[in-house]
Design a protein around this motif. Sequence first.
Motif, PDB file in Angstrom:
ATOM      1  N   SER A  53      44.240  52.790  37.830  1.00 28.65           N
ATOM      2  CA  SER A  53      43.885  53.143  39.203  1.00 28.65           C
ATOM      3  C   SER A  53      42.824  52.146  39.692  1.00 28.65           C
ATOM      4  O   SER A  53      42.155  51.494  38.887  1.00 28.65           O
ATOM      5  CB  SER A  53      43.339  54.569  39.254  1.00 28.65           C
ATOM      6  OG  SER A  53      42.134  54.610  38.552  1.00 28.65           O
ATOM      7  N   LEU A  54      42.653  52.097  41.010  1.00 29.84           N
ATOM      8  CA  LEU A  54      41.805  51.051  41.593  1.00 29.84           C
ATOM      9  C   LEU A  54      40.380  51.023  41.058  1.00 29.84           C
ATOM     10  O   LEU A  54      39.796  49.973  40.858  1.00 29.84           O
ATOM     11  CB  LEU A  54      41.769  51.236  43.110  1.00 29.84           C
ATOM     12  CG  LEU A  54      42.879  50.509  43.852  1.00 29.84           C
ATOM     13  CD1 LEU A  54      42.713  50.663  45.343  1.00 29.84           C
ATOM     14  CD2 LEU A  54      42.916  49.030  43.455  1.00 29.84           C
ATOM     15  N   ASN A  55      39.819  52.229  40.828  1.00 31.33           N
ATOM     16  CA  ASN A  55      38.416  52.222  40.394  1.00 31.33           C
ATOM     17  C   ASN A  55      38.235  52.288  38.874  1.00 31.33           C
ATOM     18  O   ASN A  55      37.120  52.356  38.383  1.00 31.33           O
ATOM     19  CB  ASN A  55      37.617  53.320  41.102  1.00 31.33           C
ATOM     20  CG  ASN A  55      38.316  54.649  40.987  1.00 31.33           C
ATOM     21  OD1 ASN A  55      39.300  54.746  40.246  1.00 31.33           O
ATOM     22  ND2 ASN A  55      37.844  55.655  41.712  1.00 31.33           N
ATOM     23  N   GLU A  56      39.332  52.271  38.133  1.00 27.31           N
ATOM     24  CA  GLU A  56      39.192  52.298  36.675  1.00 27.31           C
ATOM     25  C   GLU A  56      38.898  50.889  36.141  1.00 27.31           C
ATOM     26  O   GLU A  56      39.621  49.952  36.427  1.00 27.31           O
ATOM     27  CB  GLU A  56      40.487  52.823  36.039  1.00 27.31           C
ATOM     28  CG  GLU A  56      40.380  52.912  34.532  1.00 27.31           C
ATOM     29  CD  GLU A  56      41.736  52.885  33.842  1.00 27.31           C
ATOM     30  OE1 GLU A  56      42.564  53.758  34.133  1.00 27.31           O
ATOM     31  OE2 GLU A  56      41.947  51.971  33.021  1.00 27.31           O
ATOM     32  N   GLU A  99      42.543  47.651  30.713  1.00 24.13           N
ATOM     33  CA  GLU A  99      43.326  46.757  31.578  1.00 24.13           C
ATOM     34  C   GLU A  99      42.559  46.493  32.879  1.00 24.13           C
ATOM     35  O   GLU A  99      42.649  45.420  33.457  1.00 24.13           O
ATOM     36  CB  GLU A  99      44.667  47.422  31.940  1.00 24.13           C
ATOM     37  CG  GLU A  99      45.658  47.499  30.811  1.00 24.13           C
ATOM     38  CD  GLU A  99      46.339  46.172  30.531  1.00 24.13           C
ATOM     39  OE1 GLU A  99      46.287  45.284  31.383  1.00 24.13           O
ATOM     40  OE2 GLU A  99      46.909  46.036  29.429  1.00 24.13           O
ATOM     41  N   GLY A 100      41.816  47.518  33.347  1.00 28.87           N
ATOM     42  CA  GLY A 100      41.111  47.425  34.613  1.00 28.87           C
ATOM     43  C   GLY A 100      40.057  46.317  34.634  1.00 28.87           C
ATOM     44  O   GLY A 100      39.703  45.800  35.690  1.00 28.87           O
ATOM     45  N   MET A 101      39.559  45.939  33.447  1.00 33.12           N
ATOM     46  CA  MET A 101      38.508  44.915  33.398  1.00 33.12           C
ATOM     47  C   MET A 101      39.017  43.573  33.900  1.00 33.12           C
ATOM     48  O   MET A 101      38.241  42.729  34.340  1.00 33.12           O
ATOM     49  CB  MET A 101      38.003  44.766  31.965  1.00 33.12           C
ATOM     50  CG  MET A 101      37.033  45.852  31.595  1.00 33.12           C
ATOM     51  SD  MET A 101      35.950  45.357  30.258  1.00 33.12           S
ATOM     52  CE  MET A 101      37.095  45.251  28.939  1.00 33.12           C
ATOM     53  N   LYS A 102      40.346  43.389  33.809  1.00 31.72           N
ATOM     54  CA  LYS A 102      40.913  42.090  34.208  1.00 31.72           C
ATOM     55  C   LYS A 102      40.667  41.790  35.678  1.00 31.72           C
ATOM     56  O   LYS A 102      40.576  40.650  36.078  1.00 31.72           O
ATOM     57  CB  LYS A 102      42.427  42.092  33.958  1.00 31.72           C
ATOM     58  CG  LYS A 102      42.799  42.090  32.496  1.00 31.72           C
ATOM     59  CD  LYS A 102      44.303  42.043  32.367  1.00 31.72           C
ATOM     60  CE  LYS A 102      44.715  42.133  30.919  1.00 31.72           C
ATOM     61  NZ  LYS A 102      46.149  42.351  30.765  1.00 31.72           N
TER      62      LYS A 102
END
Length: 459
Positions: free
Chosen positions: A299-302, A402-405
């Motif tokens: 999700s966008l904020n994860e 994955e969100g860190m990318k």
Amino acid sequence: MEYKVAKFGGSSLATADRIKHVCDVVLSDPARKYVVVSAPGKKEDKEHKVTDHLINIARSGSHIHAYTARHSLDFLNQRYNEIAEGIGINPVFLERIMEDLESRRASKYDSPAAKEDAIKAWGEDSNARIIAEHLKLRGVYATYVNPRVAGFAVEGNFGNASVSQSTYPNLEKSLALPEAVIIFPGFFGYTKQGHVATFSRGGSDLTGAVIAAAMNAREYENWTDVDGIYSADPRIVAEPSLIRYVTYSELRELSYMGFSVFHDEAISPVRRNMIPTHIRNTSKPEEQGSKIVTKRIPSLNEVVLGVACKKDFCSFDIRKDNMNKEIGFLARATNVFNNYHISIEHMTTGVDFVSVVISQNQLDNGKLDEIYRALHTELRINDAIDALDFTMDRAMVIAVGEGMKRHLDAEARITGALSKAKIKPGMISKPEHGLSIIYGVGNDEAEDAVRAIHSEMIK
Ligand code: ASP
């Protein structure tokens, strides 16, 4: 019909009632044709698992251990009697199972490690036989399958075996089109020489993953005693979040660093064959659990999905003038570790600097001194201008997601959180894939670091 592989962990099989419940779960879905079982685990927190008792027994050749072995044998007798009685197993059947343990103890082995594995594997093997028998008594067409007969081949070291490639085609043939529900013991296979060899602890997950891959299963269900995979170890972070979806790559990094819900080596067989894997709570089969998938869109904020740590590393820190000009410098450094059969866990480099991080438990029998001296010689360290040091008791803390990318400020936020907690990481390693960052901290700072990152990045 495509089948499911259902693996049940030891705590789900610790008592007669829990075994009955597991059998209900198996029977509630006709696709569950391959059932992999662990040895009975702990009934309650303070006791030991059957596998722990078996290890005690195997190591108890000497007088010093005699008391422990007696205690462990009594424990096993009592636990197996309780289970057998509770699920209606005939005493003669149980007697044969207990005799098998005796004969494993009395047999001659090539090494203590071979003996330990043969005895350790009895836990899974006996449990699979008992559960198959219980299902038969319930009128179910079920059968125990022995890993040797099925062609479950392993190689490498006792207590830490690896799956041989031949296992996959062997299982594909021997377990195809099952009519009966197959009950398969986890945790061990057979070497070329015909010896039992076990995986590392928790290795029944790997057995299940291998069967799921070999049979191209529709799903690999891993049934355990928790609701799924959490964003951090609940013993470190109070009330971590339950992770609904995690990719194989994310989980591989988290499991390696200590997420113990799913054995880290079990990820590769299911990932390679793209078998959907599902971690589920045996006592709450109606719950969704955690799903391990090939791809997911956060999700966008994860940003960060999970944080973990692993302790007891030793870091060798090498500073050598003009290192970049010395062809083969790194090869010579890594060769020293090769020569001692030590695997390197991490390596970070700077201009004239390299840190080689290894797991401390590989440094028995004075190896630390020997390696230090070998590095000094092989790398031609000149004490006047270069430096060679080592630091023990280091911990690695990992943030994965994955969100860190796509969140450019992820690292800045993590470093900020660590510095607020007064933790200054030594090495920082960020692989190109951008999926994770590893921080080297002191053993005594590891938990605080996990908490600091978790509260900043997750909740
Ligand atoms: N019973 C073994 C252990 O305690 C293997 C397993 O449960 O997966 O490690």
